[in-house]
Design a protein around this motif. Structure first.
Motif, mmCIF file in Angstrom:
data_model
loop_
_atom_site.group_PDB
_atom_site.id
_atom_site.type_symbol
_atom_site.label_atom_id
_atom_site.label_comp_id
_atom_site.label_asym_id
_atom_site.label_seq_id
_atom_site.Cartn_x
_atom_site.Cartn_y
_atom_site.Cartn_z
ATOM 1 N N ALA A 122 37.553 42.609 49.076
ATOM 2 C CA ALA A 122 36.711 41.483 48.678
ATOM 3 C C ALA A 122 36.387 41.535 47.193
ATOM 4 C CB ALA A 122 35.417 41.483 49.496
ATOM 5 N N LEU A 123 36.146 42.728 46.680
ATOM 6 C CA LEU A 123 35.840 42.875 45.256
ATOM 7 C C LEU A 123 37.013 42.415 44.393
ATOM 8 C CD1 LEU A 123 33.862 43.958 43.092
ATOM 9 C CD2 LEU A 123 35.005 46.154 43.299
ATOM 10 N N ILE A 124 38.225 42.859 44.736
ATOM 11 C CA ILE A 124 39.402 42.460 43.967
ATOM 12 C C ILE A 124 39.639 40.955 44.091
ATOM 13 C CG2 ILE A 124 41.915 42.713 43.786
ATOM 14 C CD1 ILE A 124 40.352 45.072 42.714
ATOM 15 N N LEU A 139 39.986 35.636 42.080
ATOM 16 C CA LEU A 139 39.861 34.216 42.405
ATOM 17 C C LEU A 139 38.857 33.522 41.491
ATOM 18 C CD1 LEU A 139 39.930 34.292 46.314
ATOM 19 C CD2 LEU A 139 41.734 33.542 44.758
ATOM 20 N N THR A 140 37.805 34.235 41.086
ATOM 21 C CA THR A 140 36.841 33.642 40.156
ATOM 22 C C THR A 140 37.513 33.319 38.824
ATOM 23 O OG1 THR A 140 35.016 34.846 41.183
ATOM 24 C CG2 THR A 140 34.651 33.972 38.979
ATOM 25 N N SER A 141 38.302 34.259 38.308
ATOM 26 C CA SER A 141 39.007 34.018 37.048
ATOM 27 C C SER A 141 40.051 32.920 37.202
ATOM 28 C CB SER A 141 39.677 35.313 36.572
ATOM 29 O OG SER A 141 38.722 36.324 36.369
ATOM 30 N N THR A 142 40.765 32.935 38.333
ATOM 31 C CA THR A 142 41.787 31.916 38.567
ATOM 32 C C THR A 142 41.161 30.538 38.685
ATOM 33 O OG1 THR A 142 43.169 33.535 39.721
ATOM 34 C CG2 THR A 142 43.649 31.211 40.107
ATOM 35 N N ALA A 143 40.069 30.435 39.468
ATOM 36 C CA ALA A 143 39.402 29.146 39.622
ATOM 37 C C ALA A 143 38.801 28.666 38.313
ATOM 38 C CB ALA A 143 38.307 29.247 40.687
ATOM 39 N N SER A 144 38.282 29.575 37.501
ATOM 40 C CA SER A 144 37.690 29.184 36.218
ATOM 41 C C SER A 144 38.730 28.572 35.294
ATOM 42 C CB SER A 144 37.046 30.401 35.551
ATOM 43 O OG SER A 144 35.977 30.888 36.322
ATOM 44 N N GLY A 146 42.684 48.150 50.333
ATOM 45 C CA GLY A 146 41.866 47.004 49.952
ATOM 46 C C GLY A 146 42.342 46.361 48.662
ATOM 47 N N ALA A 147 42.708 47.184 47.665
ATOM 48 C CA ALA A 147 43.221 46.634 46.409
ATOM 49 C C ALA A 147 44.513 45.864 46.642
ATOM 50 C CB ALA A 147 43.441 47.763 45.403
ATOM 51 N N SER A 148 45.368 46.382 47.515
ATOM 52 C CA SER A 148 46.630 45.698 47.816
ATOM 53 C C SER A 148 46.373 44.367 48.508
ATOM 54 C CB SER A 148 47.514 46.592 48.692
ATOM 55 O OG SER A 148 47.775 47.827 48.054
ATOM 56 N N LEU A 149 45.481 44.386 49.522
ATOM 57 C CA LEU A 149 45.180 43.145 50.235
ATOM 58 C C LEU A 149 44.498 42.116 49.328
ATOM 59 C CD1 LEU A 149 43.925 44.452 53.701
ATOM 60 C CD2 LEU A 149 46.145 43.463 53.144
ATOM 61 N N GLY A 150 43.598 42.585 48.454
ATOM 62 C CA GLY A 150 42.945 41.668 47.522
ATOM 63 C C GLY A 150 43.930 41.008 46.579
ATOM 64 N N THR A 151 44.897 41.795 46.081
ATOM 65 C CA THR A 151 45.907 41.247 45.182
ATOM 66 C C THR A 151 46.777 40.222 45.894
ATOM 67 O OG1 THR A 151 45.949 43.336 43.962
ATOM 68 C CG2 THR A 151 47.809 41.843 43.648
ATOM 69 N N GLU A 196 48.987 25.880 43.911
ATOM 70 C CA GLU A 196 49.826 25.672 42.728
ATOM 71 C C GLU A 196 49.064 25.999 41.452
ATOM 72 O OE1 GLU A 196 51.497 21.764 42.844
ATOM 73 O OE2 GLU A 196 52.723 22.178 44.604
ATOM 74 N N TRP A 197 48.322 27.110 41.499
ATOM 75 C CA TRP A 197 47.597 27.616 40.342
ATOM 76 C C TRP A 197 48.346 28.803 39.758
ATOM 77 C CZ3 TRP A 197 41.982 28.047 42.719
ATOM 78 C CH2 TRP A 197 41.500 26.757 42.967
ATOM 79 N N THR A 198 47.906 29.204 38.591
ATOM 80 C CA THR A 198 48.419 30.427 37.974
ATOM 81 C C THR A 198 47.444 31.562 38.284
ATOM 82 O OG1 THR A 198 49.442 29.196 36.160
ATOM 83 C CG2 THR A 198 49.082 31.553 35.827
ATOM 84 N N PRO A 199 47.887 32.584 39.037
ATOM 85 C CA PRO A 199 46.945 33.669 39.382
ATOM 86 C C PRO A 199 46.530 34.459 38.158
ATOM 87 C CG PRO A 199 49.170 34.240 40.076
ATOM 88 C CD PRO A 199 49.224 32.811 39.607
ATOM 89 N N VAL A 200 45.256 34.793 38.089
ATOM 90 C CA VAL A 200 44.707 35.586 36.994
ATOM 91 C C VAL A 200 44.167 36.884 37.591
ATOM 92 C CG1 VAL A 200 43.025 35.687 35.134
ATOM 93 C CG2 VAL A 200 44.112 33.511 35.702
ATOM 94 N N LEU A 201 44.768 38.017 37.221
ATOM 95 C CA LEU A 201 44.375 39.325 37.751
ATOM 96 C C LEU A 201 43.888 40.210 36.608
ATOM 97 C CD1 LEU A 201 47.437 39.945 40.102
ATOM 98 C CD2 LEU A 201 45.208 39.093 40.760
ATOM 99 N N HIS A 202 42.845 40.973 36.855
ATOM 100 C CA HIS A 202 42.332 41.920 35.874
ATOM 101 C C HIS A 202 42.913 43.298 36.171
ATOM 102 C CE1 HIS A 202 39.467 39.233 33.960
ATOM 103 N NE2 HIS A 202 39.099 38.817 35.164
ATOM 104 N N PRO A 203 43.789 43.834 35.314
ATOM 105 C CA PRO A 203 44.375 45.160 35.581
ATOM 106 C C PRO A 203 43.319 46.245 35.732
ATOM 107 C CG PRO A 203 45.551 44.035 33.811
ATOM 108 C CD PRO A 203 44.336 43.213 34.103
#
Length: 407
Positions: free
Chosen positions: A41-43, A48-53, A348-353, A364-371
């Motif tokens: 959930a954390l990931i 998703l917050t960054s992607t939605a923003s 959890g990190a794998s499932l979140g990603t 049809e968004w561009t995913p934004v992930l924080h390394p």
């Protein structure tokens, strides 16, 4: 004779931890589920917050950042009966550099006992729509809302200048009135006054309330029902990107140089503050949910480890009798709980990603992930496991060998 001090290598510690987990594999998996959910959930939340923003920024630029609303707030005194917007308000504003379309509209109130219908009053075939709004709108308004037509066309300046009694129906209003096509030139009756329907809207980019409205030209509405009454007029202005703030400052003087205070302009909000507010609201909400999941996971690990301590008290007593110190028992059970937490963090990190990528792909968004978030997620699971194992490990270290062997 003094016995040599007992030792436990990291390899032995890891082997013992794995063996302890594999003794009850199903229980260990279920125990790690809480940590999996919390870390996942954390990931997912951060991604998703960054992607939605980023998508909010794009949509803001397309719609809200190019929209200015002007309200008529002129005092309705006996000497000032008409609207604050002059008759040529559309063309005046559209001459401003950066404006793409502008139009004035207001809601028309019919007399008590009068309704919008698909036939004249009293006709047996007439369908009355008591929910539809009657909206007077200039031709510029229909350009500003960027409509998609289901059938027909929208009216223009020709209809305005000649006071033509024509109407455009929103899709919801047309459906309720039973007007599904324009064959035979259908008409709507506004009270007893007929208006020929020339178009049906399928959708609009702005002003979605128009989809449940009957829209008529401003000039015809003023001729039949007079200027706006209790419902003041409003102007919708669409601009090129970046011009909205400047247009908002120019409109009052352009329309009413004598009384610019009779108009209230609402410019678009600052996109940076909007994005920051959305990120904060979403982040706080979902991070709270993630924290709750982590707490549940920690309680599950602590409970399972404590049960394992009680079940394995004989084993603990034997180890202590053979020379294992309290620190070795503590290390063993901390290693087991930490391993469960680490496993939960990795899964959890794998499932979140995967969740972030799947949601972004479906929209049809561009995913934004924080390394950094992905890299620290397993460590967060490890820390959760360690904290959860402190009390059970301490309980295990307090077990006396003689007492444990008697059980």
């Amino acid at each position: 004779m003094k016995l040599p001090r007992s030792r436990m290598s990291l390899r032995d510690l890891g082997g013992e931890a794995v063996a302890g987990i594999l003794q009850r594999p199903a229980r260990s998996v279920l125990t790690a589920v809480g940590t999996v959910l919390g870390v996942g959930a954390l990931i997912a939340v951060t991604g998703l917050t960054s992607t939605a923003s980023s998508q909010i920024d794009a949509r803001f630029n397309q719609l809200t950042a190019t929209e200015v609303v002007v309200d008529d707030i002129a005092p309705k005194t006996p000497g000032q009966q008409g609207p604050a917007f002059p008759a040529d308000a559309d063309t005046t504003v559209e001459r401003l550099h950066g404006v793409t379309a502008a139009g004035v509209s207001w809601q028309v109130r019919l007399q008590p006992g009068q309704f919008i219908a698909s036939g004249p009053p009293g006709a047996a075939y007439a369908i009355t729509d008591r929910q539809a709004r009657l909206t007077a709108a200039s031709a510029g308004t229909l350009r500003a809302v960027e409509p998609t037509l289901q059938q027909g066309r929208v009216y223009d300046e020709f209809h305005e200048n000649h006071h033509e009694r024509v109407a455009v129906l929103g899709s919801a209003a047309a459906s309720r009135l039973g007007i599904t096509n324009l064959r035979g030139q259908p008409a709507v009756f506004l009270g007893s006054k007929p208006f020929v329907v020339i178009g049906i809207l399928a959708d609009v980019r702005r002003r979605p309330d128009l989809l449940s409205s009957v829209i008529i030209p401003r000039a015809a509405a003023e001729e039949l029902w007079g200027p706006p009454g209790d419902d003041p007029a409003r102007m919708l202005i669409t601009t090129q990107l970046g011009a909205a703030t400047q247009i908002a400052s120019e409109v009052p003087l352009a329309l009413r140089p004598d009384h610019p205070d009779h108009l209230r302009v609402t410019p678009p909000p600052d996109p940076r503050s909007l994005r920051s507010g959305v990120e904060n609201d979403l982040g706080q909400l979902f991070l709270l949910l993630a924290a709750i999941c982590l707490v549940i996971g920690a309680v599950g690990i602590a409970n399972t480890t404590l049960v394992a301590v009680l079940e394995r008290s004989g084993e603990i007593g034997l180890r202590r009798a053979l020379g294992a110190g309290a620190r070795h028992i503590v290390a063993q059970f901390l290693a087991e709980s930490a391993a469960l937490g680490l496993l939960g963090g990795l899964v959890g990190a794998s499932l979140g990603t995967v969740t972030i990528v799947a949601v972004a792909a479906s929209k049809e968004w561009t995913p934004v992930l924080h390394p950094a978030a992905i890299a620290t997620a397993p460590l967060l699971g490890l820390a959760t496991g360690l904290l959860a194992g402190v009390y059970p490990a301490w309980r295990a270290s307090r077990i006396q060998p003689a007492e444990a062997l008697r059980r």
